[in-house]
Scaffold this motif. Structure first.
Motif, PDB file in Angstrom:
ATOM      1  N   ARG A 106      20.805  59.327  28.417  1.00  0.00           N
ATOM      2  CA  ARG A 106      20.429  60.743  28.360  1.00  0.00           C
ATOM      3  C   ARG A 106      21.209  61.471  27.261  1.00  0.00           C
ATOM      4  NH1 ARG A 106      21.347  64.442  33.587  1.00  0.00           N
ATOM      5  NH2 ARG A 106      23.505  63.971  33.042  1.00  0.00           N
ATOM      6  N   ALA A 107      22.505  61.176  27.153  1.00  0.00           N
ATOM      7  CA  ALA A 107      23.306  61.807  26.102  1.00  0.00           C
ATOM      8  C   ALA A 107      22.838  61.358  24.718  1.00  0.00           C
ATOM      9  CB  ALA A 107      24.785  61.469  26.295  1.00  0.00           C
ATOM     10  N   LEU A 108      22.533  60.078  24.567  1.00  0.00           N
ATOM     11  CA  LEU A 108      22.104  59.551  23.271  1.00  0.00           C
ATOM     12  C   LEU A 108      20.746  60.105  22.862  1.00  0.00           C
ATOM     13  CD1 LEU A 108      23.138  55.804  23.604  1.00  0.00           C
ATOM     14  CD2 LEU A 108      24.216  57.544  22.169  1.00  0.00           C
ATOM     15  N   ALA A 109      19.923  60.500  23.831  1.00  0.00           N
ATOM     16  CA  ALA A 109      18.580  61.015  23.524  1.00  0.00           C
ATOM     17  C   ALA A 109      18.628  62.291  22.696  1.00  0.00           C
ATOM     18  CB  ALA A 109      17.811  61.258  24.821  1.00  0.00           C
ATOM     19  N   MET A 110      19.777  62.988  22.738  1.00  0.00           N
ATOM     20  CA  MET A 110      19.924  64.216  21.948  1.00  0.00           C
ATOM     21  C   MET A 110      20.473  63.947  20.550  1.00  0.00           C
ATOM     22  SD  MET A 110      18.734  66.490  23.891  1.00  0.00           S
ATOM     23  CE  MET A 110      19.261  68.015  23.119  1.00  0.00           C
ATOM     24  N   HIS A 111      20.693  62.667  20.233  1.00  0.00           N
ATOM     25  CA  HIS A 111      21.198  62.257  18.920  1.00  0.00           C
ATOM     26  C   HIS A 111      22.480  63.017  18.532  1.00  0.00           C
ATOM     27  CE1 HIS A 111      17.698  59.750  18.102  1.00  0.00           C
ATOM     28  NE2 HIS A 111      16.965  60.732  18.613  1.00  0.00           N
ATOM     29  N   PRO A 112      23.491  62.987  19.391  1.00  0.00           N
ATOM     30  CA  PRO A 112      24.729  63.712  19.071  1.00  0.00           C
ATOM     31  C   PRO A 112      25.505  63.019  17.955  1.00  0.00           C
ATOM     32  CG  PRO A 112      25.056  62.352  21.010  1.00  0.00           C
ATOM     33  CD  PRO A 112      23.597  62.259  20.675  1.00  0.00           C
ATOM     34  N   GLN A 113      26.303  63.810  17.257  1.00  0.00           N
ATOM     35  CA  GLN A 113      27.216  63.228  16.262  1.00  0.00           C
ATOM     36  C   GLN A 113      28.435  62.617  16.931  1.00  0.00           C
ATOM     37  OE1 GLN A 113      28.142  65.879  12.915  1.00  0.00           O
ATOM     38  NE2 GLN A 113      26.348  67.116  13.429  1.00  0.00           N
ATOM     39  N   ILE A 114      28.824  63.192  18.056  1.00  0.00           N
ATOM     40  CA  ILE A 114      30.022  62.750  18.786  1.00  0.00           C
ATOM     41  C   ILE A 114      29.644  62.611  20.249  1.00  0.00           C
ATOM     42  CG2 ILE A 114      32.387  63.361  19.442  1.00  0.00           C
ATOM     43  CD1 ILE A 114      32.395  65.152  16.870  1.00  0.00           C
ATOM     44  N   LEU A 115      30.079  61.514  20.877  1.00  0.00           N
ATOM     45  CA  LEU A 115      29.796  61.292  22.287  1.00  0.00           C
ATOM     46  C   LEU A 115      31.111  61.236  23.060  1.00  0.00           C
ATOM     47  CD1 LEU A 115      27.625  60.827  24.397  1.00  0.00           C
ATOM     48  CD2 LEU A 115      27.682  58.381  23.854  1.00  0.00           C
ATOM     49  N   MET A 172      28.621  55.627  15.890  1.00  0.00           N
ATOM     50  CA  MET A 172      28.856  56.757  16.777  1.00  0.00           C
ATOM     51  C   MET A 172      30.357  57.051  16.908  1.00  0.00           C
ATOM     52  SD  MET A 172      27.675  59.124  18.763  1.00  0.00           S
ATOM     53  CE  MET A 172      25.960  58.645  19.008  1.00  0.00           C
ATOM     54  N   THR A 173      30.734  58.298  16.690  1.00  0.00           N
ATOM     55  CA  THR A 173      32.100  58.763  16.940  1.00  0.00           C
ATOM     56  C   THR A 173      32.227  59.050  18.439  1.00  0.00           C
ATOM     57  OG1 THR A 173      32.106  59.790  14.747  1.00  0.00           O
ATOM     58  CG2 THR A 173      33.836  60.469  16.296  1.00  0.00           C
TER      59      THR A 173
END
Length: 211
Positions: A147-156, A185-186
């Motif tokens: 779910r977090a990756l689905a937003m294509h974040p720069q930092i997780l 991924m950072t």
């Protein structure tokens, strides 16, 4: 690169974080470790924009950034919560695709295709129509990561990613985090598990309670 300069956070007049500065280079994994009460989770909540800081600044690629005020923060900094925070009334697929559809305004076909790719990678094949109560703790965590990756974040960011899991699943989580690092991924990981921290970290930040 994420840079944090002189971050200060207080609650009820008590200083929790005092002028803390550090940086996280692109594609690296920072683990934040320390005893209970040291402010680890508070720090993560500040970084992810869930808490407003009292002083200090955030910089991404040398551009000032306020995670608390930025309405599009989900696509910059993603969070995997300790208790996963999945919607119990939604299927795995709907949990993962809801935010990209509503916030990023992506079409249904695109978000479902991306979700299925994440499920394959995270060993969630065939789970897309299940509900959270039908999943194990490890599966719930992988859904939260998808779910977090689905937003294509720069930092997780992760809050205690091994605390709700059986010890034998720690290696599984480590593989996922290291795999995401290989993709560029950072990542920032709050953990009390020193063995896990030593296994995944490129660098560590040790925090202590303010006296």
């Amino acid at each position: 690169m994420l840079k944090i300069k002189d971050l200060t956070k207080t609650f009820g007049g008590r200083v929790i974080i005092d002028k803390l500065s550090f940086d996280v280079p692109d594609s690296e994994i920072l683990t934040i470790v320390g005893p209970s009460g040291a402010g680890k989770t508070t720090l993560l909540r500040c970084i992810s924009g869930l808490e407003k800081i009292d002083a200090g600044g955030f910089y991404i690629n040398d551009q000032k950034f306020d995670p608390y005020e930025n309405s599009g923060n989900e696509s910059v900094i993603g969070v995997v919560f300790q208790d996963f925070q999945l919607f119990p009334n939604l299927t795995v697929m709907d949990n993962v695709t809801l935010a990209p559809k509503l916030v990023l305004k992506k079409d249904v076909a695109t978000v479902k295709k991306e979700a299925l790719e994440s499920f394959a990678r995270l060993q969630l094949d065939g789970k897309e129509d299940l509900y959270p109560y039908q999943l194990s703790g490890g599966q719930k965590q992988r859904v939260a990561i998808a779910r977090a990756l689905a937003m294509h974040p720069q930092i997780l960011c992760y809050d205690e990613p091994t605390s709700a899991l059986d010890p034998e699943l720690r290696g599984e989580v480590s593989k996922i985090i290291k795999g995401l690092k290989q993709d560029g991924m950072t990542q920032i990981v709050v953990t009390h598990d020193m063995d896990f921290a030593n296994d995944v970290a490129d660098k560590q930040l040790h925090v202590s309670p303010i006296k």
